[in-house]
Design a protein around this motif. Structure first.
Motif, PDB file in Angstrom:
ATOM      1  N   ALA A   1     -11.376  52.150 -27.997  1.00 29.43           N
ATOM      2  CA  ALA A   1     -11.449  53.389 -28.767  1.00 29.43           C
ATOM      3  C   ALA A   1     -10.638  53.278 -30.054  1.00 29.43           C
ATOM      4  O   ALA A   1     -11.011  53.839 -31.084  1.00 29.43           O
ATOM      5  CB  ALA A   1     -10.972  54.570 -27.926  1.00 29.43           C
ATOM      6  N   THR A   2      -9.522  52.528 -29.997  1.00 27.72           N
ATOM      7  CA  THR A   2      -8.715  52.317 -31.204  1.00 27.72           C
ATOM      8  C   THR A   2      -9.560  51.645 -32.289  1.00 27.72           C
ATOM      9  O   THR A   2      -9.510  52.017 -33.460  1.00 27.72           O
ATOM     10  CB  THR A   2      -7.488  51.437 -30.874  1.00 27.72           C
ATOM     11  N   VAL A   3     -10.347  50.649 -31.865  1.00 27.45           N
ATOM     12  CA  VAL A   3     -11.217  49.969 -32.819  1.00 27.45           C
ATOM     13  C   VAL A   3     -12.284  50.931 -33.348  1.00 27.45           C
ATOM     14  O   VAL A   3     -12.601  50.940 -34.530  1.00 27.45           O
ATOM     15  CB  VAL A   3     -11.872  48.731 -32.162  1.00 27.45           C
ATOM     16  N   PHE A   4     -12.790  51.783 -32.454  1.00 22.64           N
ATOM     17  CA  PHE A   4     -13.832  52.722 -32.880  1.00 22.64           C
ATOM     18  C   PHE A   4     -13.292  53.822 -33.798  1.00 22.64           C
ATOM     19  O   PHE A   4     -14.047  54.374 -34.586  1.00 22.64           O
ATOM     20  CB  PHE A   4     -14.547  53.324 -31.668  1.00 22.64           C
ATOM     21  N   VAL A   5     -12.003  54.111 -33.677  1.00 24.43           N
ATOM     22  CA  VAL A   5     -11.403  55.063 -34.617  1.00 24.43           C
ATOM     23  C   VAL A   5     -11.598  54.547 -36.036  1.00 24.43           C
ATOM     24  O   VAL A   5     -11.929  55.291 -36.958  1.00 24.43           O
ATOM     25  CB  VAL A   5      -9.896  55.263 -34.318  1.00 24.43           C
ATOM     26  N   TRP A   6     -11.433  53.231 -36.181  1.00 24.68           N
ATOM     27  CA  TRP A   6     -11.640  52.620 -37.500  1.00 24.68           C
ATOM     28  C   TRP A   6     -13.135  52.598 -37.866  1.00 24.68           C
ATOM     29  O   TRP A   6     -13.515  52.923 -38.981  1.00 24.68           O
ATOM     30  CB  TRP A   6     -11.057  51.201 -37.512  1.00 24.68           C
ATOM     31  N   ILE A   7     -13.973  52.205 -36.901  1.00 25.94           N
ATOM     32  CA  ILE A   7     -15.418  52.137 -37.176  1.00 25.94           C
ATOM     33  C   ILE A   7     -15.944  53.495 -37.652  1.00 25.94           C
ATOM     34  O   ILE A   7     -16.741  53.582 -38.571  1.00 25.94           O
ATOM     35  CB  ILE A   7     -16.181  51.669 -35.914  1.00 25.94           C
ATOM     36  N   PHE A   8     -15.433  54.570 -37.037  1.00 29.32           N
ATOM     37  CA  PHE A   8     -15.895  55.918 -37.367  1.00 29.32           C
ATOM     38  C   PHE A   8     -15.174  56.514 -38.580  1.00 29.32           C
ATOM     39  O   PHE A   8     -15.432  57.643 -38.962  1.00 29.32           O
ATOM     40  CB  PHE A   8     -15.689  56.861 -36.175  1.00 29.32           C
ATOM     41  N   HIS A   9     -14.218  55.777 -39.163  1.00 26.92           N
ATOM     42  CA  HIS A   9     -13.415  56.344 -40.243  1.00 26.92           C
ATOM     43  C   HIS A   9     -14.292  56.743 -41.430  1.00 26.92           C
ATOM     44  O   HIS A   9     -15.109  55.952 -41.902  1.00 26.92           O
ATOM     45  CB  HIS A   9     -12.345  55.344 -40.693  1.00 26.92           C
TER      46      HIS A   9
END
Lengths: 312, 198
Positions: A114-122
């Motif tokens: 989810a940490t990585v997806f926080v960036w993907i969704f930024h």
């Protein structure tokens, strides 16, 4: 003699599983704000379900969010998993690689992923908006977007969508996208094992009768795969009821379940009520309701599991 | 390191309990309570029994993270499935040769259950490596908090330095990926047979 062996694990299970399950019901019958207060009987449940307008509103909203989450995640996830498993099963070159690749997200922790997806969704620096920018779509704020997706589509094409048809918030859809990515591999593995159990002769016989590839799939694969489909459906639904880590990481404490409470599922509401607001009695009542919901699906799932398990 | 100890204990306890099930009444001990059912009562129990300043450091220490998960119904179920496959004659033969229950468990059952034990160990490792919610509510000292909590806390520190954040996430994921690539067969086997979903 068997009882000597049984004792250590049984004692631990009794202390940390059986007793707490009963203790949870006990707690839910009291006013319990940090410390135990007056006996309330079933009033906590009444408050949650209808008597206390604020609590009841929050509860039914969370219920609706939870089932919306189920509705936008499960059908898509199962459809994708079924198709991918079917393709992987057809002696595809390098299928071991694909299987490994699809399964990998499932073993990684939801927090790290989810940490990585926080960036993907930024909205500004994210991968997703960079990609969509190439095809002319920009300005989506994903996890921070409380507006409904139908509402947003309507706005884009110039239609005025009424409030009741606004649809799930883009934030909830974003979480659903993450959830599908994360759990897809699990479903693929189950479907693959089911596909492996279907005797090849059935396909051969059908082919001799002139069945098309599509007919093979709908008339042989689907019916014979129905135990796995049903099993995956119950497990995945329970998984969505239990979702917590990803929502916690995506929406972060002061706003936990945000934006504008559109991602506050029942499990998140339980956490918020008992931990953030310190309402342990009410939280426990909510927890009991959530547990009953999960147990209902577990019972169904055990029925399926019993039929599936092969005793040698 | 603590995780390894935890799993040694976990496997041992699960082994001890799964064995008699093979001989006892076949009605399975189906412990279906989800973690959600026990979260609040366990929280109340632990915080009530042991005060925050408790010198034994049970709450806000290692023990609180280990104890509730030592005996898991899941590993018992998995091992029981495995033990059901043992023919009763094997037990009788061992008895005639003078082997008692402990000896039988150690010399016959154990060597034949290695793959299931590995499955239980890997799944147990993943569960504690990925543990988040329970340590989140029970611990506050960074020196005993598990890696997922650390990663989540690091998000606040890293701010918008996404390269640092991605590096941290990679560190957290790396051991799991390595373990998965090595023990893939066992893991997939266990999942396909029982259907756990993290």
């Amino acid at each position: 003699m068997p009882f000597v062996f049984l004792f250590p694990a049984m004692a631990l299970l009794a202390i940390f599983k059986v007793f707490p399950a009963l203790f949870a019901i006990y707690i839910s019958l009291f006013r319990w704000d940090v410390i135990q207060g007056a006996f309330r009987g079933l009033d906590n449940y009444a408050d949650i379900l209808w008597a206390n307008p604020t609590r009841a509103e929050a509860f039914w909203r969370a219920m609706s969010t939870t089932f919306t989450y189920v509705l936008i995640t499960i059908p898509l996830e199962m459809g994708l998993a079924l198709v991918i498993a079917y393709v992987l099963f057809q002696r595809l070159r390098g299928r071991t690689f694909y299987r490994t690749a699809y399964y990998l997200p499932y073993v990684t922790s939801t927090v790290a992923a989810a940490t990585v997806f926080v960036w993907i969704f930024h909205p500004q620096f994210g991968l997703l908006n960079a990609g969509l920018g190439l095809v002319g779509i920009s300005g989506l704020t994903w996890l921070q977007e409380p507006d409904g997706v139908f509402q947003m589509i309507g706005r884009a094409v110039g239609l005025d969508v009424p409030g009741w048809a606004a649809g799930p918030s883009l934030a909830l859809v974003s979480i659903a996208i993450f959830s599908i990515w994360h759990f897809l591999g699990f479903q693929i593995v189950i479907f693959l094992s089911g596909l492996g159990n279907i005797p090849e002769e059935y396909y051969e016989a059908a082919r001799l009768d002139g069945a098309s590839g599509r007919q093979l799939f709908t008339n042989i694969t689907l019916p014979l795969l129905s135990p796995q489909i049903f099993f995956v459906f119950t497990i995945a639904t329970i998984g969505v009821f239990r979702a917590f880590n990803e929502i916690y990481v995506f929406t972060f404490p002061p706003l936990l379940g945000g934006p504008l409470d559109t991602t506050r599922t029942l499990n998140v509401l339980v956490f918020r009520t008992f931990f953030q607001q310190g309402q342990i009695g009410l939280g426990s009542a909510l927890g009991v309701i959530l547990t009953l919901l999960i147990l209902a699906f577990t019972v169904i799932q055990f029925r399926v599991l019993e039929r599936r398990v092969v005793y040698q | 390191m603590r995780n390894i100890w935890k799993h040694a204990v976990l496997i041992f306890a699960a082994l001890l309990v799964a064995y008699p099930f093979y001989y006892m009444v076949t009605t399975a001990f189906k412990n279906m309570m989800p973690a959600e059912a026990t979260l609040i009562p366990n929280f109340v129990m632990m915080t009530r029994l042991f005060r925050p300043n408790d010198p034994t450091r049970i709450v806000d220490g290692y023990l609180v993270q280990i104890l509730p998960f030592i005996a898991t119904a899941f590993s018992i179920f998995l091992l029981r499935q495995q033990f059901l496959g043992f023919p009763k004659e094997l037990k009788d033969a061992a008895r005639i040769d003078g082997a008692g229950d402990v000896r039988f468990l150690w010399s016959v059952v154990l060597p034949n259950s290695v793959s299931t034990l590995v499955t239980v160990a890997i799944i147990g490792f993943l569960a504690s490596w990925n543990a988040f919610q329970w340590p989140l509510i029970m611990t506050s000292r960074p020196d005993i908090q598990p890696v997922q909590i650390g990663l989540n806390a690091f998000r606040g520190e890293a701010g918008s330095s996404y390269h640092l954040l991605m590096a941290a996430a990679a560190f957290v994921v790396a051991p799991v990926v390595a373990l998965y690539l090595v023990g893939q067969r066992y893991l997939v086997q266990g999942v396909a047979r029982t259907g756990i979903r993290g």
